[in-house]
Motif scaffolding. Sequence first.
Motif, short mmCIF file in Angstrom:
data_model
loop_
_atom_site.label_atom_id
_atom_site.label_comp_id
_atom_site.label_asym_id
_atom_site.label_seq_id
_atom_site.Cartn_x
_atom_site.Cartn_y
_atom_site.Cartn_z
N ASP A 174 0.83 -1.21 0.00
CA ASP A 174 0.00 0.00 0.00
C ASP A 174 0.87 1.26 0.00
OD1 ASP A 174 -2.18 1.71 0.24
OD2 ASP A 174 -2.21 1.58 2.40
N LEU A 175 1.92 1.25 0.81
CA LEU A 175 2.82 2.40 0.86
C LEU A 175 3.54 2.60 -0.47
CD1 LEU A 175 4.39 1.86 4.41
CD2 LEU A 175 2.65 3.54 3.76
N LEU A 176 3.93 1.48 -1.08
CA LEU A 176 4.64 1.58 -2.36
C LEU A 176 3.71 2.05 -3.47
CD1 LEU A 176 6.76 -1.73 -2.36
CD2 LEU A 176 7.65 0.61 -2.23
N ARG A 177 2.52 1.51 -3.48
CA ARG A 177 1.60 1.77 -4.59
C ARG A 177 0.63 2.93 -4.33
NH1 ARG A 177 0.66 -1.25 -8.78
NH2 ARG A 177 1.88 -3.13 -9.14
N SER A 236 -2.00 2.92 -2.40
CA SER A 236 -3.35 2.33 -2.37
C SER A 236 -3.87 1.91 -3.73
CB SER A 236 -4.35 3.28 -1.72
OG SER A 236 -3.95 3.60 -0.41
N LYS A 237 -3.04 1.94 -4.77
CA LYS A 237 -3.48 1.53 -6.09
C LYS A 237 -3.08 0.07 -6.33
CE LYS A 237 -3.16 6.22 -7.95
NZ LYS A 237 -2.48 7.13 -8.90
N PHE A 238 -3.84 -0.84 -5.72
CA PHE A 238 -3.51 -2.26 -5.80
C PHE A 238 -3.87 -2.82 -7.18
CE2 PHE A 238 -4.37 -1.66 -1.22
CZ PHE A 238 -3.16 -2.12 -0.71
N THR A 239 -3.18 -3.90 -7.55
CA THR A 239 -3.56 -4.62 -8.76
C THR A 239 -4.85 -5.39 -8.48
OG1 THR A 239 -2.30 -6.60 -8.16
CG2 THR A 239 -1.12 -4.88 -9.38
N LEU A 240 -5.48 -5.88 -9.54
CA LEU A 240 -6.72 -6.64 -9.39
C LEU A 240 -6.49 -7.88 -8.54
CD1 LEU A 240 -9.71 -6.70 -10.29
CD2 LEU A 240 -8.98 -8.15 -12.20
N LYS A 241 -5.37 -8.56 -8.77
CA LYS A 241 -5.03 -9.77 -8.01
C LYS A 241 -4.87 -9.45 -6.53
CE LYS A 241 -1.51 -13.45 -7.86
NZ LYS A 241 -0.84 -13.12 -6.61
N GLN A 242 -4.16 -8.37 -6.24
CA GLN A 242 -3.94 -7.99 -4.83
C GLN A 242 -5.25 -7.59 -4.15
OE1 GLN A 242 -1.11 -4.89 -5.50
NE2 GLN A 242 0.65 -6.27 -5.64
N THR A 243 -6.12 -6.93 -4.90
CA THR A 243 -7.42 -6.52 -4.35
C THR A 243 -8.24 -7.72 -3.95
OG1 THR A 243 -7.44 -4.50 -5.69
CG2 THR A 243 -9.56 -5.27 -4.83
N TYR A 244 -8.31 -8.72 -4.85
CA TYR A 244 -9.13 -9.90 -4.55
C TYR A 244 -8.48 -10.79 -3.50
CZ TYR A 244 -12.75 -8.96 -7.93
OH TYR A 244 -13.81 -8.40 -8.59
N GLU A 245 -7.17 -10.80 -3.42
CA GLU A 245 -6.50 -11.55 -2.35
C GLU A 245 -6.90 -10.98 -0.98
OE1 GLU A 245 -2.36 -13.01 -4.56
OE2 GLU A 245 -2.40 -11.17 -3.37
N GLN A 246 -6.94 -9.66 -0.88
CA GLN A 246 -7.33 -9.03 0.38
C GLN A 246 -8.80 -9.25 0.70
OE1 GLN A 246 -5.25 -5.02 1.18
NE2 GLN A 246 -5.09 -5.25 -1.03
N ARG A 247 -9.64 -9.18 -0.33
CA ARG A 247 -11.07 -9.43 -0.10
C ARG A 247 -11.31 -10.85 0.38
NH1 ARG A 247 -14.21 -6.65 -5.30
NH2 ARG A 247 -13.67 -4.47 -4.80
N PHE A 248 -10.62 -11.80 -0.22
CA PHE A 248 -10.77 -13.20 0.18
C PHE A 248 -10.32 -13.39 1.63
CE2 PHE A 248 -9.24 -17.60 0.45
CZ PHE A 248 -10.37 -18.28 0.01
N GLU A 249 -9.19 -12.79 1.98
CA GLU A 249 -8.70 -12.89 3.35
C GLU A 249 -9.66 -12.25 4.34
OE1 GLU A 249 -6.62 -12.96 6.96
OE2 GLU A 249 -6.47 -14.22 5.17
N ASN A 250 -10.15 -11.07 4.00
CA ASN A 250 -11.08 -10.38 4.91
C ASN A 250 -12.39 -11.14 5.06
OD1 ASN A 250 -9.35 -8.23 5.46
ND2 ASN A 250 -10.03 -7.08 3.68
N TYR A 251 -12.82 -11.79 3.98
CA TYR A 251 -14.06 -12.59 4.06
C TYR A 251 -13.89 -13.73 5.07
CZ TYR A 251 -17.82 -15.76 2.78
OH TYR A 251 -18.91 -16.60 2.84
N TRP A 252 -12.79 -14.46 4.95
CA TRP A 252 -12.59 -15.59 5.86
C TRP A 252 -12.26 -15.14 7.27
CZ3 TRP A 252 -14.54 -20.03 5.11
CH2 TRP A 252 -14.70 -20.51 3.82
N TYR A 253 -11.63 -13.99 7.39
CA TYR A 253 -11.33 -13.46 8.73
C TYR A 253 -12.62 -13.11 9.47
CZ TYR A 253 -9.77 -10.15 12.30
OH TYR A 253 -9.57 -9.49 13.49
N ASN A 254 -13.59 -12.55 8.74
CA ASN A 254 -14.86 -12.15 9.37
C ASN A 254 -15.94 -13.21 9.26
OD1 ASN A 254 -14.15 -9.33 10.09
ND2 ASN A 254 -13.95 -9.07 7.88
N PHE A 255 -15.60 -14.36 8.68
CA PHE A 255 -16.61 -15.39 8.46
C PHE A 255 -17.15 -15.94 9.77
CE2 PHE A 255 -17.87 -19.83 7.85
CZ PHE A 255 -18.79 -19.70 6.83
#
Length: 550
Positions: free
Chosen positions: A191-194, A196-215
């Motif tokens: 995030d610091l490097l980019r 907050s302009k993540f790639t599509l892959k990085q965005t969905y990796e975070q969404r997947f992680e957040n989904y399972w974290y809050n599941f």
Amino acid sequence: MAEKEQILTLEAEEKLRQPISEYLGKIQTRVDALRKNGTDKVLFYQTQVDALKRDKSLSNEKRTAEIAENQAELTKALQVEQANKAEVDKLISEGEAYLDEHYRKDYYQHVLISTKAEKEQENAEYVQVKADLAKQHQQNLKSLKDNQEIKDENYVYKNRLFDAKLQHEKNLQNIKDRRHDAYTYKYHLIDLLRMSKFTLKQTYEQRFENYWYNFNIRSFLLKNGLYIAILLVFIALSSITPIVKNTQLLTYNNILNILQQASPRMFLALGVAGLILLTGTDLSIGRMVGMCMTVATIIMHKGVNTGRVFGIAFDFTNLPIGVRMILALFMCVILCSLFTVIAGFFTARFKMHPFISTMANMLVIFGVVTYATKGVSFGAIEPAIPKLIIPTIGGFPTIILWAVAAIIVVWFIWNKTVFGKNLFAVGGNPEAAAVSGISVFWVTMGAFVLAGVLYGFGSWLECARMVGSGSAAYGQGWEMDAIAACVVGGVSFTGGVGKISGVVVGVVIFTALTYALTILGIDTNLQFVFSGIIILTAVTLDCLKYVRKK
């Protein structure tokens, strides 16, 4: 002992992460230096220009001059940014490549092993705590004779078990948080490097992680349990149909047939969904469909009408077909809107529950139409009209596109307009909405008018789909299907909760289920039983979600 050796202390974890942080820190320093006179200034001067455009305290001349000055600086900063872009991109790629190679292997994998061992240790300790409490409880009971003292001891024991469970859950959550923090730290560095302009892959990796974290399994079943059950039923029906009827259920043609049948009903469900958002409903939908089918069939009838309305036989054959089509649509929309406005007025002005105002509409509409037409069916419409309204192109029925257009329009109204936002606000808390300056009366009226327009349009399409056959009895029970589709789709009767996607899913589910039961030859009366069970289950789950929220 082996488990304890695998568990990392916070200091050990920080030591594992330090080389990664230092390496990325050096890259970040170089990137920041390159951005100092480029990207950073671009953002600064863009903000300045936007602020100046909104500043009404400045004269036009001064504002124009300052904007021009800032835009000149912005142009210079953009040139610097462009000149440094290749070097910045190279450094970002270098940093991400290092993370891909080292982050999991040198740090995150160790945290995974550690948290897994911590969890196993915590579970074992919790089992031991419960055993110790049970043992102590039994010892305490042996020395007690008085019933009240025994009762008090049992109460204390239950409280201790409850406290131990709470502490256990807290400890498990801490372990879960530790693993999640270790995972997300990588994306903090990216995030610091980019910026907050993540790639599509990085965005969905975070969404997947957040989904399972809050599941949460209970919340998941409350939200999706009904869909899962219906899906299993539909799979079972799809398996049974080839055996019982020697035909496949899920064929291309059958799917198109389901979507064709669902399309007019989609308009009705989208209309009543807005009323359910306001904690209301509409019991007159089916009778409005019958009224509009009758009116549309009379106007678009093939030849002179043999049936009469109040003793009058209408003849529209002297009008061009295009005019008759538009006139039929206009009359359907006007009549439905008229009755929904009446119901909406009594609901909004006199705080009458929509159940009563729309039930009155239902009785009036059915009575008037049946009396006027003597309950007869008006036959078929001009055969050329359906080909103009809902032509089939390459085997694809375009009536589905009408439904898609309605979905897009209503989605836009709900999500992108002031009226849509006010609709959710009034549905969620009408008193708070009124205090904030929203007119509850006009929002309610707007919802009823929108519903009327959608009912009229859907009825007109249904008339074209069925090539007429208009009668007062047509559409009986459709209000239940529309309301049920909304409830199954998650539009809550508690108000202010619902999505267009849910309504769409609900309509398709009900239509597909009815279609499957019809192919199997299940009696229509038993189909009502299935619908009733689904509605009861959907509302029960909705109530459970509401109670849990409270």
